[in-house]
Design a protein around this motif. Structure first.
Motif, PDB file in Angstrom:
ATOM      1  N   ALA A  89      58.141  35.568  60.218  1.00  0.00           N
ATOM      2  CA  ALA A  89      59.551  36.390  59.957  1.00  0.00           C
ATOM      3  C   ALA A  89      60.343  36.415  61.187  1.00  0.00           C
ATOM      4  O   ALA A  89      60.254  36.196  62.258  1.00  0.00           O
ATOM      5  CB  ALA A  89      59.223  37.707  59.571  1.00  0.00           C
ATOM      6  N   GLY A  90      61.701  36.618  60.658  1.00  0.00           N
ATOM      7  CA  GLY A  90      62.763  36.765  61.936  1.00  0.00           C
ATOM      8  C   GLY A  90      63.332  35.420  62.227  1.00  0.00           C
ATOM      9  O   GLY A  90      64.179  35.453  63.200  1.00  0.00           O
ATOM     10  N   ARG A  91      63.076  34.322  61.505  1.00  0.00           N
ATOM     11  CA  ARG A  91      63.313  32.981  62.204  1.00  0.00           C
ATOM     12  C   ARG A  91      64.276  32.323  61.361  1.00  0.00           C
ATOM     13  O   ARG A  91      64.804  31.145  61.422  1.00  0.00           O
ATOM     14  CB  ARG A  91      62.171  32.023  62.277  1.00  0.00           C
ATOM     15  N   GLY A  92      64.746  33.139  60.217  1.00  0.00           N
ATOM     16  CA  GLY A  92      65.866  32.309  59.073  1.00  0.00           C
ATOM     17  C   GLY A  92      64.999  31.597  58.268  1.00  0.00           C
ATOM     18  O   GLY A  92      65.764  30.983  57.607  1.00  0.00           O
ATOM     19  N   ILE A  93      63.954  31.505  58.249  1.00  0.00           N
ATOM     20  CA  ILE A  93      63.199  30.756  57.150  1.00  0.00           C
ATOM     21  C   ILE A  93      63.461  31.331  55.686  1.00  0.00           C
ATOM     22  O   ILE A  93      63.695  30.529  54.854  1.00  0.00           O
ATOM     23  CB  ILE A  93      61.641  30.968  57.352  1.00  0.00           C
ATOM     24  N   GLY A  94      63.533  32.429  55.349  1.00  0.00           N
ATOM     25  CA  GLY A  94      64.085  33.031  54.266  1.00  0.00           C
ATOM     26  C   GLY A  94      65.223  32.692  53.569  1.00  0.00           C
ATOM     27  O   GLY A  94      65.368  32.195  52.749  1.00  0.00           O
ATOM     28  N   ARG A  95      66.239  32.659  54.649  1.00  0.00           N
ATOM     29  CA  ARG A  95      67.505  32.299  54.115  1.00  0.00           C
ATOM     30  C   ARG A  95      67.472  30.643  53.888  1.00  0.00           C
ATOM     31  O   ARG A  95      68.393  30.457  52.794  1.00  0.00           O
ATOM     32  CB  ARG A  95      68.639  32.555  55.492  1.00  0.00           C
ATOM     33  N   ARG A  96      66.969  30.000  54.457  1.00  0.00           N
ATOM     34  CA  ARG A  96      67.112  28.645  54.294  1.00  0.00           C
ATOM     35  C   ARG A  96      66.462  28.030  53.286  1.00  0.00           C
ATOM     36  O   ARG A  96      66.839  27.582  52.096  1.00  0.00           O
ATOM     37  CB  ARG A  96      66.535  27.935  55.660  1.00  0.00           C
ATOM     38  N   LEU A  97      65.167  28.758  52.726  1.00  0.00           N
ATOM     39  CA  LEU A  97      64.484  28.566  51.605  1.00  0.00           C
ATOM     40  C   LEU A  97      65.251  29.168  50.419  1.00  0.00           C
ATOM     41  O   LEU A  97      65.422  28.482  49.253  1.00  0.00           O
ATOM     42  CB  LEU A  97      63.198  29.256  51.588  1.00  0.00           C
ATOM     43  N   ALA A  98      65.892  30.418  50.588  1.00  0.00           N
ATOM     44  CA  ALA A  98      66.737  30.737  49.757  1.00  0.00           C
ATOM     45  C   ALA A  98      68.049  30.063  49.180  1.00  0.00           C
ATOM     46  O   ALA A  98      68.252  29.793  48.065  1.00  0.00           O
ATOM     47  CB  ALA A  98      67.357  32.281  49.917  1.00  0.00           C
ATOM     48  N   GLU A  99      68.553  29.415  50.242  1.00  0.00           N
ATOM     49  CA  GLU A  99      69.939  28.609  49.869  1.00  0.00           C
ATOM     50  C   GLU A  99      69.256  27.138  49.153  1.00  0.00           C
ATOM     51  O   GLU A  99      69.750  26.789  48.417  1.00  0.00           O
ATOM     52  CB  GLU A  99      70.676  28.257  51.179  1.00  0.00           C
TER      53      GLU A  99
END
Length: 163
Positions: free
Chosen positions: A88-98
């Motif tokens: 968590a906290g590495r921007g993975i969620g945002r990249r995956l969501a986009e």
């Protein structure tokens, strides 16, 4: 990092963080005691298109997209997202969501709906920043292990050219 469509062989690498996240009982409206076979059915069911994020040999996140409704309303997607807490906290969620939002639009979905976003979920900030709106809240619908009864938000976002 590589984001790709999942295969059935990816499930054993998704299950450990799926179990960790759901068993915490603070972000998903699924039974914290859900067993592996039931979890696999919830995440990788036949109607779902599933994605994974690989960081080297590790699967560090996953998401699914599937129709939220059937028939004439099947162009509205539902999705679920999980990032391994150790990453968590590495921007993975945002990249995956986009990525998932682009893919869902490309697959012909006109909108995406989240049926039950726990009001205290840290991901709420991400969804709002990606253009989702809270279209309703069910008060005190979720028994949070720390905060007690909290609301569940229903969220919506148009996809594709209708953004």
């Amino acid at each position: 990092m590589l984001i790709r469509d999942a295969t059935p062989e990816d499930w054993p690498r998704i299950w450990p963080f799926w179990q960790l996240i759901v068993s915490a009982g603070d972000t998903y409206a699924w039974d914290p005691g859900t067993g592996e076979q039931a979890a696999r059915g919830l995440w990788m069911g036949p109607a779902a298109r599933v994605f994974v994020v690989e960081d080297g040999p590790d699967v560090v996140a996953s998401a699914y997209v599937k129709p939220n409704y059937g028939g004439p309303a099947a162009s509205v997607a539902n999705a679920g997202f999980m990032v391994d807490p150790g990453h968590a906290g590495r921007g993975i969620g945002r990249r995956l969501a986009e990525h998932v939002l682009r893919e869902a639009a490309g697959d012909g979905y006109r909108a995406m709906v989240f049926n039950a976003v726990v009001a205290t979920n840290p991901a709420l900030k991400l969804w709002l920043s990606l253009g989702f709106d809270v279209v309703g809240t069910i008060p005190d619908a979720f028994e949070h292990p720390v905060h007690g009864p909290v609301g569940l938000h229903v969220m919506h976002r148009k996809l594709g050219g209708a953004e």
